[in-house]
Design a protein around this motif. Structure first.
Motif, mmCIF file in Angstrom:
data_model
loop_
_atom_site.group_PDB
_atom_site.id
_atom_site.type_symbol
_atom_site.label_atom_id
_atom_site.label_comp_id
_atom_site.label_asym_id
_atom_site.label_seq_id
_atom_site.Cartn_x
_atom_site.Cartn_y
_atom_site.Cartn_z
ATOM 1 N N ASP A 267 -46.898 53.856 -26.757
ATOM 2 C CA ASP A 267 -46.794 55.051 -27.605
ATOM 3 C C ASP A 267 -45.596 55.881 -27.133
ATOM 4 O O ASP A 267 -45.662 56.578 -26.120
ATOM 5 C CB ASP A 267 -48.095 55.862 -27.507
ATOM 6 N N LEU A 268 -44.498 55.791 -27.886
ATOM 7 C CA LEU A 268 -43.256 56.494 -27.542
ATOM 8 C C LEU A 268 -43.235 57.868 -28.198
ATOM 9 O O LEU A 268 -43.462 57.992 -29.399
ATOM 10 C CB LEU A 268 -42.048 55.665 -28.002
ATOM 11 N N CYS A 269 -42.935 58.888 -27.399
ATOM 12 C CA CYS A 269 -43.057 60.282 -27.849
ATOM 13 C C CYS A 269 -44.507 60.533 -28.261
ATOM 14 O O CYS A 269 -44.798 60.944 -29.386
ATOM 15 C CB CYS A 269 -42.108 60.594 -28.998
ATOM 16 N N CYS A 270 -45.392 60.304 -27.323
ATOM 17 C CA CYS A 270 -46.837 60.296 -27.604
ATOM 18 C C CYS A 270 -47.393 61.663 -27.935
ATOM 19 O O CYS A 270 -48.475 61.778 -28.506
ATOM 20 C CB CYS A 270 -47.584 59.712 -26.414
ATOM 21 N N TYR A 271 -46.693 62.739 -27.545
ATOM 22 C CA TYR A 271 -47.198 64.104 -27.655
ATOM 23 C C TYR A 271 -48.604 64.156 -27.043
ATOM 24 O O TYR A 271 -48.795 63.773 -25.902
ATOM 25 C CB TYR A 271 -47.142 64.604 -29.092
ATOM 26 N N HIS A 293 -49.879 52.664 -22.867
ATOM 27 C CA HIS A 293 -48.740 53.156 -22.109
ATOM 28 C C HIS A 293 -48.114 54.302 -22.899
ATOM 29 O O HIS A 293 -47.709 54.121 -24.051
ATOM 30 C CB HIS A 293 -47.729 52.037 -21.881
ATOM 31 N N LEU A 294 -48.050 55.484 -22.273
ATOM 32 C CA LEU A 294 -47.603 56.699 -22.941
ATOM 33 C C LEU A 294 -46.251 57.141 -22.390
ATOM 34 O O LEU A 294 -46.069 57.221 -21.177
ATOM 35 C CB LEU A 294 -48.612 57.824 -22.722
ATOM 36 N N VAL A 295 -45.322 57.471 -23.289
ATOM 37 C CA VAL A 295 -44.005 57.951 -22.879
ATOM 38 C C VAL A 295 -43.706 59.271 -23.576
ATOM 39 O O VAL A 295 -43.832 59.379 -24.802
ATOM 40 C CB VAL A 295 -42.897 56.935 -23.226
ATOM 41 N N PHE A 337 -45.383 44.324 -25.666
ATOM 42 C CA PHE A 337 -46.515 45.061 -26.219
ATOM 43 C C PHE A 337 -46.922 44.536 -27.598
ATOM 44 O O PHE A 337 -46.086 44.054 -28.368
ATOM 45 C CB PHE A 337 -46.179 46.545 -26.302
ATOM 46 N N ASP A 338 -48.223 44.672 -27.881
ATOM 47 C CA ASP A 338 -48.775 44.182 -29.149
ATOM 48 C C ASP A 338 -48.711 45.228 -30.258
ATOM 49 O O ASP A 338 -48.694 44.882 -31.445
ATOM 50 C CB ASP A 338 -50.237 43.763 -28.950
ATOM 51 N N ILE A 339 -48.722 46.497 -29.872
ATOM 52 C CA ILE A 339 -48.597 47.596 -30.824
ATOM 53 C C ILE A 339 -47.597 48.587 -30.238
ATOM 54 O O ILE A 339 -47.758 49.030 -29.097
ATOM 55 C CB ILE A 339 -49.944 48.306 -31.076
ATOM 56 N N VAL A 340 -46.572 48.927 -31.002
ATOM 57 C CA VAL A 340 -45.558 49.877 -30.538
ATOM 58 C C VAL A 340 -45.438 50.998 -31.568
ATOM 59 O O VAL A 340 -45.233 50.743 -32.757
ATOM 60 C CB VAL A 340 -44.190 49.200 -30.333
ATOM 61 N N ILE A 341 -45.580 52.238 -31.092
ATOM 62 C CA ILE A 341 -45.440 53.422 -31.942
ATOM 63 C C ILE A 341 -44.172 54.169 -31.536
ATOM 64 O O ILE A 341 -44.017 54.541 -30.368
ATOM 65 C CB ILE A 341 -46.644 54.367 -31.795
ATOM 66 N N SER A 342 -43.284 54.386 -32.481
ATOM 67 C CA SER A 342 -42.068 55.165 -32.231
ATOM 68 C C SER A 342 -42.090 56.375 -33.164
ATOM 69 O O SER A 342 -41.770 56.271 -34.346
ATOM 70 C CB SER A 342 -40.827 54.301 -32.505
ATOM 71 N N ASP A 343 -42.484 57.519 -32.619
ATOM 72 C CA ASP A 343 -42.649 58.736 -33.432
ATOM 73 C C ASP A 343 -41.956 59.908 -32.733
ATOM 74 O O ASP A 343 -42.609 60.831 -32.234
ATOM 75 C CB ASP A 343 -44.143 59.014 -33.623
ATOM 76 N N PRO A 344 -40.621 59.888 -32.713
ATOM 77 C CA PRO A 344 -39.876 60.917 -31.966
ATOM 78 C C PRO A 344 -39.790 62.237 -32.720
ATOM 79 O O PRO A 344 -40.066 62.300 -33.925
ATOM 80 C CB PRO A 344 -38.486 60.289 -31.837
#
Length: 439
Positions: A267-271, A293-295, A337-344
């Motif tokens: 989870d990128l830009c997980c907030y 995994h949180l970034v 990773f099996d699921i990737v979220i990019s929500d910047p």
């Protein structure tokens, strides 16, 4: 009510119900009125076009609130309460019962007002919070004059109870004003510190657990530990519900391929963990094991996100890092990773930032595609209103090509149902989502 005329040849947009008129489109100077003063707009022949309010200090000098001569428009507490009630009825009809966007500015004919409703419980008692932003002089004047905000919200709470939209009364209602956004400067308004206008029963809005409906199973709740006072916007982001549902529906169809192994989610830009919590909540209900995994660059966001995922008993790893520098995180670089979220956050604030912002989206998503395992689902988002969908798709095309991934585009998404927009007002359409799957 004062009358303004619009220049000949400049009335096309307002006739098509675009709610803004700029100062250079008016026949006379907008000077000489109070910011937020009610205005009737007509064409050169005196034919009615709209009613709204003006601001002599803003490039957008007129904002429409009504396009009907039959409506008794004014900026009184009674009028504004009725408008908010109409907005609540619309959301209630769409199935929103817990925490949601109650008013979305122009889309609800309330130009300049953003209001979210949050629901939480303390010691078995349910409470609601109305968190609002006053973005324009008209709304600032209407809400603040003689503390009219209290009359508006108290009446709204009472009317909502009477109509069965809510079971909560005024005694269990908190009010938060979040005028801490720089856009207020364009209206000649000051940027203000968040202010708790009404506190109840020692409830601390710096640390509450709000209730949000499960996007796939609305009768179930997902809980989020949040800090509404220091959080962004009105305190929490609620606009991704449609996209989350779209992604989860796709994952649900793939349950047989997900079960029997540990799914790794990035989870990128997980907030505060909105995406991760909704996904993990549903994966666990399907009997799918996972780790997250949180970034994020914010320590507060990472802490809240980790707390929100703790309830599901899954391993959680956090990385305080700028997402444009993922290659520097050695712990992530070696994983798939099996699921990737990019929500910047918005990389493009205005049109002059477009080339640089699109390059940033391309860079971020190139890194994201490289971190995908075979068969992975990847979600790419932009909340930049200045970025058109075709521009974003081009940035993603470059990212796929540069990453070397074999990715298929499955779907496009946008704002949740409680964040509607008008076809006549494209500025209100800001959120875009593209869903890919790696071959």
């Amino acid at each position: 009510m004062k009358n303004w005329k619009i220049k000949k040849g400049h009335d096309f947009r307002i006739r098509n119900r675009h709610p803004w008129v700029f100062s250079n489109e008016l026949l006379d100077s907008p000077k000489g009125i109070l910011p937020g003063e009610p205005i009737e707009l007509t064409d050169m022949q005196g034919h009615f076009l709209a009613r709204g309010y003006g601001n002599p200090h803003s490039l957008i000098s007129f904002r429409a609130m009504s396009f009907s001569t039959k409506e008794n428009f004014d900026m009184t507490a009674e009028f504004l309460t009725e408008r908010l009630l109409q907005a609540w009825r619309f959301r209630h009809r769409s199935g929103f019962r817990k925490s949601f966007r109650l008013c979305y500015s122009e889309a609800d004919q309330m130009a300049g007002l953003i209001m979210d409703r949050y629901v939480f419980s303390k010691e078995g008692q349910a409470y609601q919070v109305f968190s609002f932003q006053l973005l324009t002089s008209g709304m600032d004047r209407a809400f603040k004059k003689d503390d009219t905000w209290q009359i508006i919200v108290q009446s709204l709470v009472q009317r909502a109870q009477e109509e069965g939209l809510s079971s909560m009364d005024w005694e269990h209602t908190l009010i938060l004003q979040k005028n801490d956004v720089s856009i207020r400067k364009l209206e000649g308004l000051e940027v203000e510190e968040p202010q708790i206008l009404r506190a109840v029963d020692n409830c601390d809005l710096h640390d509450i657990k709000i209730e949000v409906q499960n996007v796939l199973q609305p009768e179930q709740d997902v809980f989020f530990d949040v800090n509404l006072v220091e959080g962004q916007k009105t305190g929490f982001f609620l606009d991704q519900t449609f996209n989350m549902r779209l992604v989860l529906e796709h994952l649900q169809r793939q349950k047989p391929y997900l079960q029997g192994r540990k799914i790794k989610l990035l989870d990128l830009c997980c907030y505060m963990g909105q995406w991760s919590s909704q996904i993990v909540n549903n994966l666990k209900s399907w009997g799918v094991d996972c780790e997250v995994h949180l970034v994020d660059v914010s320590e507060l966001a990472l802490e809240k996100a980790k707390n929100n995922l703790a309830a599901y008993g899954v391993p959680v790893f956090t990385y305080k890092k700028d997402v444009l520098s993922l290659a520097e995180v050695s712990e992530l670089a070696s994983q798939k990773f099996d699921i990737v979220i990019s929500d910047p956050p918005a990389f493009v604030k205005n049109k002059k930032d477009l080339p640089q912002g699109l390059a940033a989206y391309a860079k971020l998503n190139t890194q994201a595609f490289k971190m995908c395992a075979s068969g992975a689902v990847i979600v790419s988002c932009t909340c930049s209103g200045s970025v058109q969908l075709d521009d974003f798709k081009e940035a993603l095309r470059k990212a796929v090509l540069k990453s070397g991934a074999n990715a298929r585009c499955l779907a496009y998404g946008g704002q949740g149902w409680d964040h509607p927009h008008l076809m006549s007002f494209t500025e209100g359409y800001y959120l875009k989502m593209v869903l890919h799957q790696i071959d």
